[in-house]
Design a protein around this motif. Structure first.
Motif, short mmCIF file in Angstrom:
data_model
loop_
_atom_site.label_atom_id
_atom_site.label_comp_id
_atom_site.label_asym_id
_atom_site.label_seq_id
_atom_site.Cartn_x
_atom_site.Cartn_y
_atom_site.Cartn_z
N PHE A 25 6.65 18.11 12.87
CA PHE A 25 6.12 17.22 11.85
C PHE A 25 4.91 17.91 11.23
CE2 PHE A 25 3.20 13.47 10.95
CZ PHE A 25 3.76 13.19 9.72
N LEU A 26 4.97 18.16 9.92
CA LEU A 26 3.90 18.88 9.21
C LEU A 26 3.05 17.88 8.44
CD1 LEU A 26 6.79 20.63 8.91
CD2 LEU A 26 5.22 22.27 7.89
N ALA A 27 1.92 17.49 9.01
CA ALA A 27 0.96 16.64 8.30
C ALA A 27 -0.05 17.56 7.61
CB ALA A 27 0.26 15.69 9.27
N LEU A 28 0.44 18.26 6.58
CA LEU A 28 -0.31 19.33 5.94
C LEU A 28 -0.35 19.14 4.43
CD1 LEU A 28 1.30 22.40 7.79
CD2 LEU A 28 -0.79 21.16 8.45
N ARG A 78 -4.92 12.83 9.72
CA ARG A 78 -5.23 12.08 10.94
C ARG A 78 -4.50 10.73 10.95
NH1 ARG A 78 -8.05 7.92 11.80
NH2 ARG A 78 -9.05 8.00 9.75
N ARG A 79 -4.54 10.03 9.83
CA ARG A 79 -3.92 8.71 9.77
C ARG A 79 -2.40 8.79 9.87
NH1 ARG A 79 -6.54 6.17 4.49
NH2 ARG A 79 -5.04 4.50 4.96
N SER A 80 -1.80 9.78 9.20
CA SER A 80 -0.34 9.91 9.29
C SER A 80 0.09 10.36 10.69
CB SER A 80 0.18 10.87 8.22
OG SER A 80 -0.34 12.17 8.39
N VAL A 81 -0.70 11.24 11.32
CA VAL A 81 -0.37 11.70 12.67
C VAL A 81 -0.48 10.56 13.68
CG1 VAL A 81 -1.19 13.15 14.57
CG2 VAL A 81 -0.88 14.13 12.30
N ASP A 82 -1.54 9.75 13.58
CA ASP A 82 -1.71 8.63 14.51
C ASP A 82 -0.53 7.65 14.40
OD1 ASP A 82 -4.07 9.67 15.40
OD2 ASP A 82 -5.37 8.29 14.29
N ALA A 93 0.83 -1.21 0.00
CA ALA A 93 0.00 0.00 0.00
C ALA A 93 0.86 1.25 0.00
CB ALA A 93 -0.93 0.01 1.23
N LEU A 94 0.30 2.32 -0.57
CA LEU A 94 0.81 3.67 -0.38
C LEU A 94 -0.15 4.35 0.58
CD1 LEU A 94 1.86 4.99 -3.93
CD2 LEU A 94 3.35 4.19 -2.07
N ALA A 95 0.08 4.18 1.86
CA ALA A 95 -0.87 4.64 2.86
C ALA A 95 -0.32 5.85 3.61
CB ALA A 95 -1.16 3.51 3.85
N PRO A 96 -1.20 6.74 4.08
CA PRO A 96 -0.74 7.87 4.89
C PRO A 96 0.05 7.42 6.11
CG PRO A 96 -3.03 8.20 4.24
CD PRO A 96 -2.66 6.80 3.84
N GLU A 97 -0.30 6.25 6.65
CA GLU A 97 0.43 5.73 7.80
C GLU A 97 1.92 5.56 7.50
OE1 GLU A 97 -3.86 4.49 8.33
OE2 GLU A 97 -2.43 4.59 6.67
N ASP A 98 2.24 5.20 6.25
CA ASP A 98 3.64 5.02 5.89
C ASP A 98 4.44 6.30 6.08
OD1 ASP A 98 2.95 2.46 5.19
OD2 ASP A 98 2.95 2.82 3.04
#
Length: 461
Positions: free
Chosen positions: A320-323, A271-275, A238-243
Motif C-alpha cells: 500500500f503506497l500512501a505516497l 498518516r491518516r490514510s495509513v491509520d 467528506a473527501l478524506a484521506p481516511e476514505d
C-alpha cells in the motif's frame, strides 16, 4: 462582492450551456424475542457496542476497531440474522450494518435514522418516484474569499452543475461566504429562510458549527467529517484521506490479501490514510507486516528493505503506497526490483495523473482509487474531458473537488432515498454513495491504473 456575483453568474451561464445538450387489512404476528448470541466474538462485540454511545475521541475510535475485528469472524448469515433481530435504536445495529455493507451484503432494514430524516425533511413536498425530494431554500456555506476560496470554487461549480442539470422543481439556492466565520454565515442563512444548509467545508469550521451550545435550528449536511457528538439532524460528506485507506484495505481483503507492506509518505494525509488502512485491514483479518517511512520528494533507495519485507516468513503479499506522486515515481522502480511487479500495488488518490506519460510510465500497474465521473462517466453530467475543456475548476486535481460538489447536490436532493432504504445507493460522480448508522456518507470509489503512463479505468466489480 459585485465581482464575486459576476463570477458566479458567468459560472451559472456556463453550467447551463454544458447541461442543456382497493383496501386490504394486514395483521402482524408478534415477533419472538431475539435469541441470545452464542458466538463469543458476537457476544463481546455486542457488549462493547452497548457502551459505545458514552465514548468519545480515541476511545470511540478504538471501540469501533475492536467491534469490527470481533465481527470479522462472524459468518455472513449469522451476522445478518443477529442484526435483523436487534430492536430499533440498538447501538449494535450501526456496527453490524457497517460490517455487512463492507462485505457487500444488504441490510436487514434501514439504519435507525428516521428521527434524523424527519428533521431534514421538514415541510418539503412528497418525494418523486426515484426519491427526489430537495429542500425549498438551500443555503450553501463556502469560503468564497480568503485562503480557501481556491478549493471552494470547484466545489461550488460542481454543485451548480448538478443543480442546473436537474429539470424538475429546484430549491432557491443562496451562497454564503464563511471567510467571516461559519457560525455567522449559518445564522444569516437561517435568518433569510434557508430550510437546509450545505457546508461548511473546512474541518475546523464544521467542528465549531456542530458544537454550538444552542445546537442547530436548521439541519446541516457538513462537507467534512462531523466528529463525535454531532447534533441530531446533521449528516456529513467528506473527501478524506481516511476514505482512501479504507477503500484500499477493502480492495485487498476482497482479493484474499492479508499481509501488506505499507509505504508511509510521512505527511498528515499519509498518516491518516495509513491509520484507516491498518484499522480496516486488521478488522478484516489482515495485518500490516511491515511499514517503511518514505521521506522527501526523492527518497533514498529502499529496494533491499522492501525485498526483505516480501521474503520473510509471513511476508508481504501486496504493498500500500500512501505516497505523493513524486515520491511514488521514485519508489515504483524499486518495488519492481524488489519483486513486487506481479503483486498488488495499491496507491491513494494522490496518484492523479500529471498528464506527462513519460514521467508517469514508471507507475504502470499501480492501482488507485478515482472518481466514477473520470473513470466511467455519470448520467446527467457531461464527460470529465468535456467539462474540463471549458471550465478551469474542473481540470487536473480540481476535478475531484468538482465531482465532490456535484455529489453534494445529489445528497441534498436524494437524502431520503439513502435514509429510508436498506439497499439504497446513489451513483455519484465521486463513487457509489451510501449512508452509515451515524449519518456519515460512505463512498465506494472507482479504480484506475497506469498503462504506458496513461490512466486507464478498471471495471467496477
Amino acid at each position: 462582492m459585485r465581482n464575486q456575483a459576476r463570477r458566479i453568474s458567468r459560472t451559472l451561464l456556463l453550467m447551463a450551456a454544458l447541461l442543456l445538450a382497493g383496501c386490504a387489512s394486514v395483521t402482524y404476528a408478534p415477533m419472538a424475542p431475539p435469541r441470545a448470541p452464542t458466538d463469543p466474538n458476537l457476544v463481546a462485540a455486542n457488549e462493547l457496542a452497548q457502551r459505545y454511545p458514552t465514548l468519545r475521541g480515541p476511545e470511540r475510535a478504538q471501540a469501533t476497531q475492536e467491534i469490527e475485528q470481533l465481527l470479522s469472524t462472524v459468518p455472513d448469515q449469522a451476522l445478518t440474522d443477529f442484526a435483523a433481530a436487534l430492536p430499533p435504536g440498538d447501538p449494535m445495529y450501526a456496527h453490524a450494518g457497517r460490517v455487512l455493507q463492507a462485505r457487500g451484503l444488504p441490510l436487514p432494514r434501514p439504519f435507525d435514522l428516521g428521527a434524523l430524516w424527519a428533521v431534514h425533511a421538514g415541510n418539503r413536498p412528497p418525494a418523486d418516484h426515484d426519491g427526489y425530494r430537495p429542500p425549498t431554500r438551500l443555503g450553501v456555506l463556502l469560503p468564497l474569499s480568503g485562503g480557501l476560496a481556491t478549493a471552494a470554487a470547484p466545489v461550488r461549480d460542481g454543485l451548480l452543475a448538478g443543480y442546473y442539470g436537474e429539470r424538475r422543481a429546484r430549491p432557491e439556492i443562496v451562497f454564503y461566504d464563511t471567510a467571516g466565520g461559519a457560525g455567522a454565515a449559518y445564522e444569516r442563512a437561517v435568518a433569510e429562510g434557508a430550510d437546509y444548509v450545505l457546508g461548511p467545508l473546512g474541518q475546523d469550521e464544521v467542528a465549531a458549527l456542530l458544537a454550538r451550545p444552542d445546537r442547530l435550528q436548521v439541519p446541516v449536511l457538513a462537507l467534512n467529517r462531523a466528529g463525535d457528538g454531532a447534533p441530531a439532524g446533521s449528516f456529513s460528506f467528506a473527501l478524506a484521506p481516511e476514505d482512501d485507506g479504507v477503500a484500499a484495505a477493502d480492495y485487498l481483503l476482497a482479493r484474499n490479501v492479508r499481509q501488506v507492506l505499507v509505504l508511509n509518505g510521512g505527511d498528515d494525509n499519509a498518516r491518516r490514510s495509513v491509520d484507516a488502512f491498518r484499522q480496516r485491514l486488521e478488522a478484516g483479518g489482515g495485518t500490516v507486516s511491515d511499514m517503511l517511512v518514505v521521506t522527501g520528494e526523492t527518497p533514498a533507495d529502499m529496494t533491499e528493505a522492501m525485498r526483505n519485507a516480501m521474503l520473510k516468513e509471513d511476508g508481504a503479499q501486496a504493498v500500500f503506497l500512501a505516497l505523493r506522486v513524486a515520491q511514488a515515481r521514485t519508489i515504483a522502480p524499486q518495488l519492481v526490483a524488489a519483486g513486487f511487479a506481479t503483486r498488488p500495488r495499491i496507491g491513494t488518490s494522490q496518484l492523479y495523473s500529471s498528464g506527462r506519460a513519460d514521467q508517469d510510465s514508471v507507475l504502470d500497474g499501480i492501482v488507485f482509487p478515482t472518481e466514477r465521473w473520470a473513470a466511467a462517466g455519470v448520467a446527467g453530467l457531461p464527460m470529465a474531458s468535456t467539462v474540463a475543456s471549458s471550465l478551469p475548476t474542473a481540470r487536473g486535481p480540481a476535478a475531484r473537488l468538482f465531482a465532490f460538489g456535484y455529489d453534494a447536490w445529489l445528497l441534498t436532493a436524494f437524502m431520503e432515498r439513502l435514509v429510508t432504504g436498506s439497499e439504497a445507493e446513489l451513483r455519484g460522480a465521486t463513487g457509489l454513495l451510501r449512508i452509515d448508522g451515524e449519518g456519515n456518507i460512505v463512498r465506494t470509489p472507482s479504480w484506475a491504473t497506469f498503462t504506458g503512463g496513461h490512466v486507464v479505468p478498471i471495471a467496477d466489480r
